[in-house]
Write a protein that holds these residues in place. Structure first.
Motif, PDB file in Angstrom:
ATOM      1  N   VAL A   1       0.576  -1.357  -0.048  1.00 56.95           N
ATOM      2  CA  VAL A   1      -0.263   0.055   0.012  1.00 56.95           C
ATOM      3  C   VAL A   1       0.860   0.766  -0.017  1.00 56.95           C
ATOM      4  CG1 VAL A   1      -2.320   1.110   0.901  1.00 56.95           C
ATOM      5  CG2 VAL A   1      -1.991  -0.951   1.409  1.00 56.95           C
ATOM      6  N   ARG A   2       0.418   2.486  -1.146  1.00 56.77           N
ATOM      7  CA  ARG A   2       1.855   3.658  -0.807  1.00 56.77           C
ATOM      8  C   ARG A   2       0.243   4.413  -1.012  1.00 56.77           C
ATOM      9  NH1 ARG A   2       5.631   6.148  -1.969  1.00 56.77           N
ATOM     10  NH2 ARG A   2       5.356   8.990  -2.776  1.00 56.77           N
ATOM     11  N   ILE A   3       0.096   4.994   0.150  1.00 54.10           N
ATOM     12  CA  ILE A   3      -0.836   6.199   0.509  1.00 54.10           C
ATOM     13  C   ILE A   3       0.274   7.705   0.309  1.00 54.10           C
ATOM     14  CG2 ILE A   3      -1.624   7.623   2.922  1.00 54.10           C
ATOM     15  CD1 ILE A   3      -1.732   5.336   3.682  1.00 54.10           C
TER      16      ILE A   3
ATOM     17  N   ILE B   1       0.010   9.684   7.831  1.00 51.36           N
ATOM     18  CA  ILE B   1       0.052   7.985   9.078  1.00 51.36           C
ATOM     19  C   ILE B   1      -1.406   7.733   9.395  1.00 51.36           C
ATOM     20  CG2 ILE B   1       0.918   7.933  11.705  1.00 51.36           C
ATOM     21  CD1 ILE B   1       3.782   8.945  10.650  1.00 51.36           C
ATOM     22  N   LEU B   2      -2.182   8.760   9.447  1.00 48.58           N
ATOM     23  CA  LEU B   2      -3.110   8.885  10.678  1.00 48.58           C
ATOM     24  C   LEU B   2      -4.479   7.592   9.364  1.00 48.58           C
ATOM     25  CD1 LEU B   2      -5.487   9.238  12.687  1.00 48.58           C
ATOM     26  CD2 LEU B   2      -5.823  11.660  11.095  1.00 48.58           C
ATOM     27  N   VAL B   3      -3.997   8.192   8.176  1.00 49.12           N
ATOM     28  CA  VAL B   3      -4.873   7.313   7.217  1.00 49.12           C
ATOM     29  C   VAL B   3      -4.398   6.425   7.036  1.00 49.12           C
ATOM     30  CG1 VAL B   3      -4.890   7.432   4.607  1.00 49.12           C
ATOM     31  CG2 VAL B   3      -4.810   9.241   5.736  1.00 49.12           C
ATOM     32  N   GLY B   4      -2.995   5.785   7.037  1.00 46.42           N
ATOM     33  CA  GLY B   4      -2.476   4.330   7.033  1.00 46.42           C
ATOM     34  C   GLY B   4      -3.652   2.957   8.545  1.00 46.42           C
ATOM     35  N   ALA B   5      -2.922   4.476   8.912  1.00 41.45           N
ATOM     36  CA  ALA B   5      -3.813   3.821  10.509  1.00 41.45           C
ATOM     37  C   ALA B   5      -5.129   3.267  10.381  1.00 41.45           C
ATOM     38  CB  ALA B   5      -3.812   3.890  11.999  1.00 41.45           C
ATOM     39  N   GLN B   6      -6.031   4.204  10.163  1.00 41.15           N
ATOM     40  CA  GLN B   6      -7.478   3.912   8.785  1.00 41.15           C
ATOM     41  C   GLN B   6      -7.889   3.073   9.013  1.00 41.15           C
ATOM     42  OE1 GLN B   6      -8.202   8.541   8.553  1.00 41.15           O
ATOM     43  NE2 GLN B   6     -10.204   7.578   9.002  1.00 41.15           N
ATOM     44  N   LEU B   7      -6.591   2.817   7.497  1.00 39.51           N
ATOM     45  CA  LEU B   7      -6.596   1.855   7.276  1.00 39.51           C
ATOM     46  C   LEU B   7      -6.909   0.490   7.448  1.00 39.51           C
ATOM     47  CD1 LEU B   7      -7.829   0.699   3.382  1.00 39.51           C
ATOM     48  CD2 LEU B   7      -5.071   1.063   3.515  1.00 39.51           C
ATOM     49  N   ILE B   8      -5.825   0.186   8.075  1.00 36.53           N
ATOM     50  CA  ILE B   8      -5.586  -0.707   8.928  1.00 36.53           C
ATOM     51  C   ILE B   8      -6.638  -1.610  10.443  1.00 36.53           C
ATOM     52  CG2 ILE B   8      -3.884  -2.155  10.723  1.00 36.53           C
ATOM     53  CD1 ILE B   8      -1.823  -0.743   9.278  1.00 36.53           C
ATOM     54  N   LEU B   9      -7.276  -0.361  10.035  1.00 31.60           N
ATOM     55  CA  LEU B   9      -8.881  -1.312  11.668  1.00 31.60           C
ATOM     56  C   LEU B   9      -9.494  -1.059  10.540  1.00 31.60           C
ATOM     57  CD1 LEU B   9      -7.542   1.480  14.104  1.00 31.60           C
ATOM     58  CD2 LEU B   9      -7.349  -0.462  13.992  1.00 31.60           C
TER      59      LEU B   9
ATOM     60  N   ARG C   1     -13.402  -7.371  -1.401  1.00 31.64           N
ATOM     61  CA  ARG C   1     -13.345  -5.900   0.062  1.00 31.64           C
ATOM     62  C   ARG C   1     -12.194  -4.712   0.163  1.00 31.64           C
ATOM     63  NH1 ARG C   1     -17.041  -4.036   1.651  1.00 31.64           N
ATOM     64  NH2 ARG C   1     -17.123  -3.624   3.433  1.00 31.64           N
ATOM     65  N   ILE C   2     -11.149  -5.945   0.659  1.00 32.50           N
ATOM     66  CA  ILE C   2      -9.864  -4.355   0.325  1.00 32.50           C
ATOM     67  C   ILE C   2      -9.723  -3.802  -0.303  1.00 32.50           C
ATOM     68  CG2 ILE C   2      -7.298  -4.468   0.154  1.00 32.50           C
ATOM     69  CD1 ILE C   2      -7.122  -7.181   1.176  1.00 32.50           C
ATOM     70  N   ARG C   3     -10.413  -3.599  -1.614  1.00 32.45           N
ATOM     71  CA  ARG C   3     -10.150  -3.076  -2.426  1.00 32.45           C
ATOM     72  C   ARG C   3     -11.534  -1.679  -2.170  1.00 32.45           C
ATOM     73  NH1 ARG C   3      -6.052  -3.737  -6.053  1.00 32.45           N
ATOM     74  NH2 ARG C   3      -5.905  -6.234  -6.555  1.00 32.45           N
ATOM     75  N   GLU C   4     -12.539  -2.486  -1.669  1.00 34.96           N
ATOM     76  CA  GLU C   4     -13.697  -1.396  -1.802  1.00 34.96           C
ATOM     77  C   GLU C   4     -13.347  -0.860  -0.432  1.00 34.96           C
ATOM     78  OE1 GLU C   4     -17.414  -4.305  -3.022  1.00 34.96           O
ATOM     79  OE2 GLU C   4     -16.843  -4.486  -1.208  1.00 34.96           O
ATOM     80  N   VAL C   5     -12.683  -0.970   0.144  1.00 31.43           N
ATOM     81  CA  VAL C   5     -11.990  -0.449   1.946  1.00 31.43           C
ATOM     82  C   VAL C   5     -11.868   0.695   1.798  1.00 31.43           C
ATOM     83  CG1 VAL C   5     -11.745  -1.264   4.336  1.00 31.43           C
ATOM     84  CG2 VAL C   5     -13.149  -2.220   3.090  1.00 31.43           C
ATOM     85  N   ALA C   6     -10.621   0.553   0.856  1.00 28.00           N
ATOM     86  CA  ALA C   6      -9.383   1.145   0.720  1.00 28.00           C
ATOM     87  C   ALA C   6      -9.969   2.306  -0.113  1.00 28.00           C
ATOM     88  CB  ALA C   6      -7.949   0.804  -0.129  1.00 28.00           C
ATOM     89  N   GLU C   7     -11.220   2.413  -1.017  1.00 29.85           N
ATOM     90  CA  GLU C   7     -11.509   3.337  -2.117  1.00 29.85           C
ATOM     91  C   GLU C   7     -12.783   4.219  -0.837  1.00 29.85           C
ATOM     92  OE1 GLU C   7     -14.575   3.550  -5.802  1.00 29.85           O
ATOM     93  OE2 GLU C   7     -13.356   1.951  -5.399  1.00 29.85           O
TER      94      GLU C   7
ATOM     95  N   ALA D   1      -7.211  11.090   0.331  1.00 30.82           N
ATOM     96  CA  ALA D   1      -5.996  11.106   0.569  1.00 30.82           C
ATOM     97  C   ALA D   1      -6.006   9.828  -0.773  1.00 30.82           C
ATOM     98  CB  ALA D   1      -4.836  10.125   1.223  1.00 30.82           C
ATOM     99  N   LYS D   2      -5.026   9.856  -1.766  1.00 31.31           N
ATOM    100  CA  LYS D   2      -4.549   8.545  -2.488  1.00 31.31           C
ATOM    101  C   LYS D   2      -4.169   7.764  -2.150  1.00 31.31           C
ATOM    102  CE  LYS D   2      -2.945   8.099  -7.541  1.00 31.31           C
ATOM    103  NZ  LYS D   2      -1.819   8.506  -8.085  1.00 31.31           N
ATOM    104  N   ILE D   3      -5.163   6.478  -2.393  1.00 30.01           N
ATOM    105  CA  ILE D   3      -4.127   5.170  -1.506  1.00 30.01           C
ATOM    106  C   ILE D   3      -4.327   4.089  -3.068  1.00 30.01           C
ATOM    107  CG2 ILE D   3      -4.107   2.907  -0.316  1.00 30.01           C
ATOM    108  CD1 ILE D   3      -5.783   4.932   1.144  1.00 30.01           C
TER     109      ILE D   3
END
Length: 388
Positions: free
Chosen positions: A192-194, A211-219, A275-281, A289-291
């Motif tokens: 993943v690149r944010i 960093i906050l975006v990454g944390a949100q994505l992980i959760l 689902r990973i792709r949908e959640v990241a979107e 942010a661009k993910i």
């Protein structure tokens, strides 16, 4: 004399092989010393063919048994040779001589056990057909099996069925674990690149904190497992590397995360990736942010076929007794033996390592007490499957 007793006669020599291999770990395809060691032993034993350079640094030995009736049959037995980039902390006299490298997954034991079986089979030849001994590089990077297959492993050596074995901490020495169906997970890598907006931490409203975006994505991705996957199915999503920022006083512009996805069926795998792709979107829309995601297949599911599982159970029972052949649950570790077992019918078993440290741990060591059981399993498997 029972096989276990005959193997016990050569056990000191096999232990010496194992400890020599342990002291000289090598990574990936760069297993040149190990491959040479294997080639030398196989030639000493009188194998009918010894072929090196299969899948770059893989080695194949062929032992032909007694003449049989009808079409000749061929069984492949696979051991892996490579180590891991881990600094060893066992304190053993035979600890790794190479800084930052160690055999933390038992491949030194796997290689030694298959060599010991080769010695016995070449001496006795109490079977009809061919035993093909497969010494594979690069299992830990999920590339060795595919490389050997691309070099024509199955067709070149006319392999009909293929078997694998792996040490298992927590399973008693002298016991074997096996199950029909899925044994180990399909693994996919996820990168993943944010791209956020860096800036001053005193002006957070003007920034997009990667960093906050990454944390949100992980959760958010963990909610797929908690709320979208049937509890009776298995899946795991883990991020094991997170890189962002370089100083206390700057909100990070970019972040990179690297991890893995593990599933036991094609249907669950397809759903989880979707689902990973949908959640990241969704996280991208919410945070601005661009993910970017890159998901790549690594290992397929290790799947034990019914017929080959029966052969494996019979061999393990002959060696250890029925009470010591245990049905183990599927595990979410990955194993590139899966590609061999997709190319030919096969089965994969666990060989007990006793109360040791876990696999891929700096204090793990293969149990030398397991050698006679694993070696005897290989021998009985060949003699039963290729009964004269």
């Amino acid at each position: 004399m029972p096989i276990v007793n005959r193997v016990a006669d050569i056990l000191p020599e096999v232990i010496a092989w194992r400890r020599d291999l342990h002291a000289h770990p090598e990574l990936g395809f760069d297993v040149h010393r190990t491959s040479t060691f294997v080639v030398e032993r196989l030639r000493e034993f009188g194998c009918d063919q010894v072929v090196s350079g299969v899948g770059k640094t893989g080695v194949v030995g062929v032992i032909t048994g007694r003449p049989g009736n009808g079409k000749s049959r061929t069984v492949g037995l696979r051991a892996d040779m490579d180590a891991l980039p881990i600094e060893e902390m066992t304190g053993r006299p035979y600890s790794s001589k190479h800084e930052g490298l160690m055999h933390a997954c038992g491949h030194d034991g796997h290689t030694a056990m298959l060599l010991a079986a080769a010695r016995y089979l070449a001496e006795t030849r109490n079977f009809a057909g061919n035993a093909v001994l497969i010494f594979q590089p690069a299992e830990e990077i999920g590339a060795g099996a595919a490389a050997m297959l691309e070099d024509g492993l199955m067709d070149r050596f006319e392999i009909d069925q293929v078997y694998g074995m792996h040490t298992l901490p927590g399973l008693p020495v002298g016991a074997f674990g096996i199950r029909r169906g899925p044994v180990m997970a399909a693994t996919d890598t996820i990168d993943v690149r944010i791209e956020g907006r860096g800036g001053h931490p005193g002006l957070p409203h003007q920034c997009i904190d990667s960093i906050l975006v990454g944390a949100q994505l992980i959760l958010a991705l963990q909610q797929i497992l908690a709320q979208n996957i049937n509890p009776f199915d298995s899946a795991a999503i883990s991020f094991n590397e997170f890189q962002a920022g370089s100083t206390h006083r700057v909100i990070a512009q970019t972040a990179e995360m690297h991890g893995s996805i593990r599933t036991l069926t094609p249907e669950v795998r397809e759903f989880v990736i979707k689902r990973i792709r949908e959640v990241a979107e969704g996280v991208s829309r919410v945070t601005d942010a661009k993910i970017d995601l890159d998901i790549q297949a690594a290992d397929a599911v290790v799947f034990n076929q019914d017929v080959q599982t029966e052969f494996a159970i019979k061999a393990a029972t002959d060696v250890a007794g029925e009470a010591n052949v245990i049905e183990t649950p599927p595990m979410l570790g990955g194993e590139d033996f899966s590609f061999m077992a997709r190319a030919r019918p096969g089965a994969f078993v666990w060989c007990g390592n006793g109360d040791s440290a876990g696999l891929h741990h700096a204090t793990y060591d293969f149990s030398d007490e397991a050698i006679q059981f694993g070696t005897s399993y290989w021998i009985k498997l060949v003699e039963n499957t290729l009964a004269a």
